[in-house]
Design a protein around this motif. Structure first.
Motif, PDB file in Angstrom:
ATOM      1  N   TRP A  85       0.841   5.416 -23.644  1.00  0.00           N
ATOM      2  CA  TRP A  85      -0.176   5.442 -22.589  1.00  0.00           C
ATOM      3  C   TRP A  85       0.146   6.507 -21.557  1.00  0.00           C
ATOM      4  N   CYS A  86      -0.906   6.911 -20.843  1.00  0.00           N
ATOM      5  CA  CYS A  86      -0.727   7.739 -19.644  1.00  0.00           C
ATOM      6  C   CYS A  86      -1.376   7.012 -18.466  1.00  0.00           C
ATOM      7  N   CYS A  87      -0.829   7.227 -17.276  1.00  0.00           N
ATOM      8  CA  CYS A  87      -1.316   6.529 -16.078  1.00  0.00           C
ATOM      9  C   CYS A  87      -2.555   7.233 -15.531  1.00  0.00           C
ATOM     10  N   ALA A  88      -3.681   6.503 -15.481  1.00  0.00           N
ATOM     11  CA  ALA A  88      -4.950   7.076 -15.008  1.00  0.00           C
ATOM     12  C   ALA A  88      -5.251   6.741 -13.555  1.00  0.00           C
ATOM     13  N   ASP A  89      -4.725   5.612 -13.071  1.00  0.00           N
ATOM     14  CA  ASP A  89      -5.009   5.196 -11.690  1.00  0.00           C
ATOM     15  C   ASP A  89      -4.042   4.084 -11.304  1.00  0.00           C
ATOM     16  N   VAL A  90      -3.899   3.878  -9.994  1.00  0.00           N
ATOM     17  CA  VAL A  90      -3.079   2.780  -9.465  1.00  0.00           C
ATOM     18  C   VAL A  90      -3.958   1.980  -8.509  1.00  0.00           C
ATOM     19  N   LEU A  91      -4.190   0.717  -8.821  1.00  0.00           N
ATOM     20  CA  LEU A  91      -5.034  -0.153  -8.004  1.00  0.00           C
ATOM     21  C   LEU A  91      -4.171  -1.096  -7.184  1.00  0.00           C
ATOM     22  N   ARG A  92      -4.752  -1.575  -6.094  1.00  0.00           N
ATOM     23  CA  ARG A  92      -4.093  -2.596  -5.283  1.00  0.00           C
ATOM     24  C   ARG A  92      -5.130  -3.561  -4.751  1.00  0.00           C
ATOM     25  N   LYS A  93      -4.825  -4.831  -4.812  1.00  0.00           N
ATOM     26  CA  LYS A  93      -5.639  -5.849  -4.154  1.00  0.00           C
ATOM     27  C   LYS A  93      -4.692  -6.869  -3.552  1.00  0.00           C
ATOM     28  N   GLN A 116      -0.860  -7.316  -4.736  1.00  0.00           N
ATOM     29  CA  GLN A 116      -0.721  -7.098  -6.176  1.00  0.00           C
ATOM     30  C   GLN A 116      -1.034  -5.648  -6.527  1.00  0.00           C
ATOM     31  N   LEU A 117      -0.141  -5.004  -7.294  1.00  0.00           N
ATOM     32  CA  LEU A 117      -0.352  -3.642  -7.776  1.00  0.00           C
ATOM     33  C   LEU A 117      -0.705  -3.671  -9.255  1.00  0.00           C
ATOM     34  N   CYS A 118      -1.529  -2.707  -9.674  1.00  0.00           N
ATOM     35  CA  CYS A 118      -1.942  -2.636 -11.076  1.00  0.00           C
ATOM     36  C   CYS A 118      -2.089  -1.169 -11.480  1.00  0.00           C
ATOM     37  N   MET A 119      -1.329  -0.771 -12.497  1.00  0.00           N
ATOM     38  CA  MET A 119      -1.422   0.589 -13.045  1.00  0.00           C
ATOM     39  C   MET A 119      -2.402   0.578 -14.215  1.00  0.00           C
ATOM     40  N   VAL A 120      -3.423   1.441 -14.130  1.00  0.00           N
ATOM     41  CA  VAL A 120      -4.430   1.549 -15.192  1.00  0.00           C
ATOM     42  C   VAL A 120      -3.919   2.567 -16.214  1.00  0.00           C
ATOM     43  N   LEU A 121      -3.721   2.100 -17.438  1.00  0.00           N
ATOM     44  CA  LEU A 121      -3.169   2.944 -18.492  1.00  0.00           C
ATOM     45  C   LEU A 121      -4.236   3.263 -19.530  1.00  0.00           C
ATOM     46  N   GLU A 122      -4.261   4.518 -19.985  1.00  0.00           N
ATOM     47  CA  GLU A 122      -5.235   4.954 -20.994  1.00  0.00           C
ATOM     48  C   GLU A 122      -4.520   5.752 -22.077  1.00  0.00           C
ATOM     49  N   THR A 123      -5.145   5.823 -23.230  1.00  0.00           N
ATOM     50  CA  THR A 123      -4.533   6.567 -24.336  1.00  0.00           C
ATOM     51  C   THR A 123      -4.584   8.062 -24.068  1.00  0.00           C
ATOM     52  N   GLU A 135       0.836  -1.205   0.000  1.00  0.00           N
ATOM     53  CA  GLU A 135       0.000   0.000   0.000  1.00  0.00           C
ATOM     54  C   GLU A 135       0.875   1.261   0.000  1.00  0.00           C
ATOM     55  N   ARG A 136       1.986   1.197   0.706  1.00  0.00           N
ATOM     56  CA  ARG A 136       2.933   2.320   0.681  1.00  0.00           C
ATOM     57  C   ARG A 136       3.543   2.481  -0.724  1.00  0.00           C
ATOM     58  N   PHE A 137       3.846   1.372  -1.380  1.00  0.00           N
ATOM     59  CA  PHE A 137       4.359   1.435  -2.752  1.00  0.00           C
ATOM     60  C   PHE A 137       3.318   2.053  -3.697  1.00  0.00           C
ATOM     61  N   ARG A 138       2.050   1.770  -3.436  1.00  0.00           N
ATOM     62  CA  ARG A 138       0.991   2.382  -4.246  1.00  0.00           C
ATOM     63  C   ARG A 138       0.999   3.906  -4.082  1.00  0.00           C
ATOM     64  N   GLN A 139       1.217   4.365  -2.853  1.00  0.00           N
ATOM     65  CA  GLN A 139       1.310   5.806  -2.610  1.00  0.00           C
ATOM     66  C   GLN A 139       2.496   6.413  -3.361  1.00  0.00           C
ATOM     67  N   TYR A 168      -3.323  -2.538 -18.797  1.00  0.00           N
ATOM     68  CA  TYR A 168      -3.030  -2.703 -17.374  1.00  0.00           C
ATOM     69  C   TYR A 168      -1.598  -3.211 -17.215  1.00  0.00           C
ATOM     70  N   PHE A 169      -0.863  -2.570 -16.303  1.00  0.00           N
ATOM     71  CA  PHE A 169       0.530  -2.958 -16.044  1.00  0.00           C
ATOM     72  C   PHE A 169       0.617  -3.457 -14.607  1.00  0.00           C
ATOM     73  N   TYR A 170       0.856  -4.757 -14.446  1.00  0.00           N
ATOM     74  CA  TYR A 170       0.896  -5.401 -13.129  1.00  0.00           C
ATOM     75  C   TYR A 170       2.314  -5.378 -12.567  1.00  0.00           C
ATOM     76  N   LEU A 171       2.397  -5.171 -11.232  1.00  0.00           N
ATOM     77  CA  LEU A 171       3.680  -5.224 -10.528  1.00  0.00           C
ATOM     78  C   LEU A 171       3.518  -6.044  -9.255  1.00  0.00           C
ATOM     79  N   HIS A 172       4.424  -6.985  -9.046  1.00  0.00           N
ATOM     80  CA  HIS A 172       4.440  -7.794  -7.819  1.00  0.00           C
ATOM     81  C   HIS A 172       5.846  -7.758  -7.248  1.00  0.00           C
ATOM     82  N   MET A 173       5.954  -7.535  -5.940  1.00  0.00           N
ATOM     83  CA  MET A 173       7.260  -7.297  -5.316  1.00  0.00           C
ATOM     84  C   MET A 173       8.071  -8.556  -5.072  1.00  0.00           C
TER      85      MET A 173
END
Length: 583
Positions: free
Chosen positions: A52-60, A63-70, A8-12, A83-88
């Motif tokens: 793409w440009c980053c519209a939002d950053v989700l977390r569940k 798992q982190l997920c960057m929402v990308l839009e044109t 969650e800190r990484f999302r911030q 969607y660009f997924y990141l796992h630590m």
């Protein structure tokens, strides 16, 4: 391994890359020579960089997920997405030139002289002036592009966001209780009950609940305690990392990093280590005892049952013998009693004589006494009537005086009532103005994309099912714990949570009708219709045609879909009109 608070800190740290108003492009740069095994390929980086440009950053969970839009599209809802997924992994971390994660330890601080990008960096994300580096010493981390959010849908409910309301806690506790698997292995499974729990969080929860990691068949109270402690620990840990302070010193967290050597906790109790759920677990054995519950050895119970049967048969035999003996005795005593009764003769004969009547002399004396009493009463009444006579003039004056006094009192009461009503109306007006101003200032701080979703109908995923919902704002519900949590969440994290009302819930008790969910678990009504979420399953249709009884969950779904269909045709303002909202 980074767990939910650290992720969650990484999302911030990633949030400054979100540039929806400016629509700045996101650039990806591979860094280093030997990349990790589960890493984004150079071809994907080249084909997506600058597109793409980053519209939002989700977390569940973790798992982190960057929402990308044109960049070119004006309508965010209709723009194509990536969607660009990141796992630590085990040792991954995200660092920016101005932000990092303190990991909650008491004596670990960031090195001010550390170079940027830090050592073991393999990916750099850039949006405008903002940069974030993905470093991973042991190379167990992962990142990839995707066209959908299916990967997040596979995870269990989030341990922080989806444990806010009692109804959510109750459903999660129901999934934990009476399970044959040990509690630690159960909550470590990211796809079963809860996501985001790792080794140290699981140990901390069980330490505070005083439960052994291998404890199975939990009661409802124990399961609710686990869920409650889990939410408390995660929320405190997230706040500590955001404020860059260590975790509470009374936690087990500060005493468990002894490289599997025995130590002591904050209260001086012995700390030991064991294997549970495939992981090394730190426990205080004096309070975390493994208690035998559930189904015990059947041989003992079978023996005891056979013994009970033998004793019962012996008792029955003895009871039958005693009953025959007692019946014979009863017959003898009855015969004796009958004989004795026939032999008995009455010694005394009671004489029943008629009572003698009243004599004429007595009647005459009673009548005379009654007449004297009635005469005395009549004379008293006449005397009282004479005393109570008032002259007509005096009577009229008294009446006029009484009427004037009554008029004065009524006029005084009317003036008082008018002044009171004016005061009340003025007070009400000031309070109403104050509330409107507070509401306006609060909603102005909320992001427009979130505000536009208020009172929007759609579907949300709960465990493995998609159910009909409507998204709500804080002022769409009456004051209470739900609105308070929304406000606290927003003030702490400067981010509006997603609040939903579940269609089909009982309207007489709204305490179990609301939930806080992550954005990725909610889809719009049109998107849900495309995915056939608005249709009943073949199993429910078959039951309805056959006239069979539905389960409680099936009844709620059928009712919810009808409510959703009705309210989808209404305007936003007219939805949930039956809900009486108190300001």
């Amino acid at each position: 391994m980074p767990e939910l608070p650290e992720v969650e800190r990484f999302r911030q740290i990633l949030l400054p890359l979100v540039t929806v108003p400016k629509r700045q492009t996101l650039k990806l740069e591979l860094y280093g020579e030997k990349l990790p095994r589960k890493w984004v390929s150079a071809e994907d980086v080249d084909s997506n960089t600058g597109k793409w440009c980053c519209a939002d950053v989700l977390r569940k969970g973790k798992q982190l997920c960057m929402v990308l839009e044109t960049k070119k599209t004006t309508d965010i809802n209709e723009s194509p997405k990536k969607y660009f997924y990141l796992h630590m992994g085990m040792t991954g971390r995200l660092v920016s030139p101005s932000m990092s994660c303190s990991w909650g330890h008491k004596y670990i601080y960031d090195d001010p002289n550390e170079e940027w990008p830090p050592k073991f960096t393999y990916l750099i994300l850039t949006s405008g002036k903002e940069k974030v580096a993905f470093a991973d010493p042991r190379k167990f981390g992962a990142c990839k592009f995707s066209d959908s959010l299916d990967f997040l849908d596979e995870l269990a409910p989030d341990g922080l966001i989806e444990t806010c309301i009692p109804s959510q806690c109750q459903s999660m506790a129901a999934a934990i209780m009476n399970q044959r698997l040990g509690i630690k292995a159960l909550i470590l499974d990211q796809k079963r009950v809860v996501s985001g729990v790792g080794n140290w969080v699981a140990d901390e929860v069980l330490y505070q609940c005083e439960l052994h990691p291998d404890q199975s068949y939990l009661t409802n109270e124990q399961a609710l305690d686990v869920v409650g402690k889990l939410h408390s620990i995660l929320s405190i840990a997230v706040d500590c990392l955001n404020d860059d302070i260590p975790y509470p010193e009374k936690w087990l967290f500060g005493f468990r990093w002894t490289k599997k050597k025995a130590g002591k906790d904050y209260l001086g109790r012995n700390l030991s280590f064991l294997q549970s759920g495939g992981r090394t677990s730190a426990i205080v054995a004096s309070i975390q005892k493994l208690r035998s519950v559930g189904k015990k050895s059947t041989s003992v119970t079978a023996k005891s049952a056979t013994k009970k049967k033998k004793i019962q048969t012996k008792k029955n035999v003895s009871i039958e013998g005693s009953e025959t003996k007692s019946s014979d005795a009863v017959e003898v005593t009855l015969e004796e009693k009958i004989a004795t009764k026939t032999d008995q003769k009455p010694d005394v004969v009671v004489s029943k004589k008629r009572k003698v009547g009243i004599t004429p002399e007595e009647v005459h004396s009673v009548a005379s006494s009654i007449s004297t009493v009635s005469r005395a009463k009549l004379t008293k009444k006449k005397q009282q009537a004479k005393k109570c006579k008032i002259k007509p003039k005096i009577k009229r004056e008294f009446k006029q005086e009484h009427e004037e006094r009554h008029k004065d009192e009524t006029s005084l009461n009317i003036t008082r009532a008018v002044s009171d009503s004016k005061d009340i109306s003025m007070k009400y007006d000031t309070e109403e103005r104050k509330f409107r101003l507070e509401k306006e200032t609060m909603l102005n701080q909320v992001d427009k994309s979130v505000k536009d979703d208020f009172r929007k109908v759609g579907f949300a995923k709960w465990q493995r099912q998609w159910l009909p919902v409507i998204q709500l704002g804080p002022y769409d519900i009456s004051p209470g714990p739900v609105r308070k949590y929304w406000m606290d969440f927003f003030h702490k994290r400067n981010e509006a949570p997603r609040l939903v009302y579940w269609y089909g819930s009982p309207k007489d008790d709204l305490s179990k009708s609301f939930s806080f969910l992550s954005k990725n678990t909610i889809v719009s009504y049109d998107e849900g219709v495309k995915q056939s979420r608005h249709e009943l399953s073949a199993k429910i249709k078959k039951k309805l045609l056959a006239g069979k009884q539905l389960t409680v969950a099936e009844k709620v779904l059928v009712k919810g879909l009808t409510e959703l269909k009705d309210e989808s045709e209404m305007s936003k303002e007219n939805r949930l009109s039956w809900m009486k909202i108190e300001d």
